[in-house]
Design a protein around this motif. Structure first.
Motif, PDB file in Angstrom:
ATOM      1  N   LEU A  97      43.117  52.858  54.996  1.00 47.54           N
ATOM      2  CA  LEU A  97      43.138  51.585  54.277  1.00 47.54           C
ATOM      3  C   LEU A  97      41.996  51.495  53.274  1.00 47.54           C
ATOM      4  O   LEU A  97      42.181  51.018  52.161  1.00 47.54           O
ATOM      5  N   GLU A  98      40.819  51.994  53.682  1.00 41.34           N
ATOM      6  CA  GLU A  98      39.676  51.952  52.770  1.00 41.34           C
ATOM      7  C   GLU A  98      39.963  52.743  51.490  1.00 41.34           C
ATOM      8  O   GLU A  98      39.680  52.293  50.388  1.00 41.34           O
ATOM      9  N   PHE A 129      48.603  50.443  46.167  1.00 45.26           N
ATOM     10  CA  PHE A 129      48.643  49.707  47.429  1.00 45.26           C
ATOM     11  C   PHE A 129      48.220  48.248  47.228  1.00 45.26           C
ATOM     12  O   PHE A 129      47.119  47.986  46.744  1.00 45.26           O
ATOM     13  N   PRO A 130      49.077  47.287  47.574  1.00 50.81           N
ATOM     14  CA  PRO A 130      48.669  45.884  47.385  1.00 50.81           C
ATOM     15  C   PRO A 130      47.653  45.479  48.455  1.00 50.81           C
ATOM     16  O   PRO A 130      47.719  45.983  49.569  1.00 50.81           O
ATOM     17  N   PRO A 131      46.732  44.581  48.124  1.00 52.23           N
ATOM     18  CA  PRO A 131      45.737  44.184  49.127  1.00 52.23           C
ATOM     19  C   PRO A 131      46.359  43.390  50.276  1.00 52.23           C
ATOM     20  O   PRO A 131      47.378  42.724  50.098  1.00 52.23           O
ATOM     21  N   GLU A 148      42.660  50.982  49.383  1.00 52.37           N
ATOM     22  CA  GLU A 148      42.185  49.772  48.733  1.00 52.37           C
ATOM     23  C   GLU A 148      41.309  50.055  47.528  1.00 52.37           C
ATOM     24  O   GLU A 148      41.227  49.236  46.618  1.00 52.37           O
TER      25      GLU A 148
END
Lengths: 213, 197
Positions: free
Chosen positions: B119-120, B177-179, B123
């Motif tokens: 995810l990091e 990737f959407p937040p 993002e």
């Protein structure tokens, strides 16, 4: 005869506990809070901690103080929490937090049989801690440590000391199956949040808010 | 003033790869991206000499234009030596309090399937290759990587297919990737505890 009385006594206690459990789990307290909420956060290892800090980052300053519990073998969580809280303290001077270490109930890849004993050991630590902190809210997302903490929080309610709201957020990792902690706490949490639609389909009692981390 | 601007110019010129295994260990991946043969190859400073079949990842990375490899190896027992030559540098460390800086600086992230790392990286909008640890049984982390792969946000492979993937892949084909929406969670929780807005 004595034996008979014992049996009745034990039975009575059992019925009481089950009844209390039903009351505590079954009825949700609504709309009581006007002041701050004491939060007990169960941070896990690695990814679990990152995720739960993301969730905490979105909460208002009214969720104060925050008491963090994490496994004593976990070095990274302590650092991550400190960094997170230092940043938070810059924005809000009244921001408070504490950290607490408990024995890890289950290491990754530990066998089932031995994890029973380590879990019991963890319960012995979690119970006095939870009773001392008396949180309004327990927030957890699936590390093994959260099961004994939630059990202790539940016991606070069963004994009529305090009704603790247990909110479980299943990790974003879980797309189609629940974690072991999730499978247990699905039945005992007040709110069970999942982050993928497939899980909402399988577990109708769960709450789906989209991806929240 | 000349210091920082020179540093940033160098950063632009030096495309880098960041490999992360999170808090656990993933010796196979570390060995794969930094095999001894590979490092010796790069010390010689010529990749063209080697046939593709012998080409290690460092050589492949160099051919793809990367000049720097940063390895975060966690608890791993495979510990390659850091080195810096005129053409390639390797930096190895176990942990840092935050990997954010290394992620930000990298042009490509190669990661274990851990949710946090994935995810990091996503993002920060970095191209991500997730390498699955096939030795971990009941690896639930795969669920997430597989799902994100299915939705087109990352590439997904094992150690044995990593080099092939790096060679053939088009990083620009990944979706952005959407937040996530943590505010949905705070709104929900405010209602639960009875905070009225």
């Amino acid at each position: 005869m004595n034996f008979f009385f014992c049996l009745i006594a034990v039975g009575g206690v059992a019925v009481f506990v089950v009844l209390r459990l039903w009351l505590v789990v079954g009825f949700r307290r609504k709309g009581l809070k006007t002041v701050s909420v004491r939060v007990l956060v169960v941070a896990g290892s690695g990814g679990h901690t990152t995720e739960i800090l993301r969730l905490l980052g979105s909460l208002s300053k009214d969720y104060n103080p925050r008491h963090y519990v994490f496994a004593d073998t976990d070095k990274m969580s302590a650092v991550k929490i400190r960094l997170f809280e230092e940043k938070r303290a810059e924005r809000d001077s009244e921001s408070l937090y504490t950290t607490h270490r408990v024995p890890r109930s289950r290491e990754v890849q530990q066998s089932w049989s031995s994890s029973v004993f380590t879990t019991l050991y963890a319960v012995c630590y979690s119970l006095p801690l939870t009773f001392r902190l008396k949180p309004d809210l327990v927030l957890c997302n699936g590390p093994g440590t959260c099961v004994p903490i939630c059990a202790s929080a539940l016991l606070l309610g069963i004994l009529g000391i305090k009704k603790v709201i247990i909110v479980y957020v299943e990790s974003i990792c879980r797309v189609e199956t629940l974690s072991l902690s999730g499978k247990i706490l699905y039945h005992f949490s007040d709110y069970f949040i999942v982050q993928w639609p497939a899980l909402k389909g399988k577990y109708p009692k769960s709450v789906y808010l989209g991806r929240i981390v | 003033m000349s210091g920082p601007s020179r540093a940033s110019r160098e950063a632009v010129a030096m495309k880098s790869v960041f490999v992360t295994v999170g808090t656990t260990s993933f010796d196979e991946l570390v060995a794969c991206v930094s095999s001894r043969a590979t490092l010796q190859n790069s010390e010689l400073g010529s990749t063209e000499m080697y046939s593709t079949s012998h080409m290690g990842s460092t050589a492949i990375l160099r051919r793809l234009g990367y000049r720097k490899l940063v390895l975060q190896i966690g608890k791993g027992r495979v510990v390659p030596d850091s080195f810096a030559s005129t053409t390639f540098s390797l930096i190895v460390y176990r942990y840092k309090n935050s990997l954010k800086e290394d992620i930000k600086r990298a042009d490509l992230i190669i990661s274990h399937a851990g949710a946090g790392s994935c995810l990091e990286a996503l993002e920060e909008g970095k191209p991500l290759v997730v390498v699955v640890n096939e030795k971990l049984m009941d690896n639930h982390q795969l669920e997430l990587a597989r799902q994100l792969h299915k939705e087109g946000y990352l590439f997904y492979c094992s150690c044995s297919t990593l080099l092939e993937l790096l060679r053939s892949v088009d990083l620009s084909s990944l979706r952005r990737f959407p937040p996530g929406k943590p505010e949905m969670f705070s709104e929900f929780l405010d209602k639960v505890v009875g905070f009225e807005k």
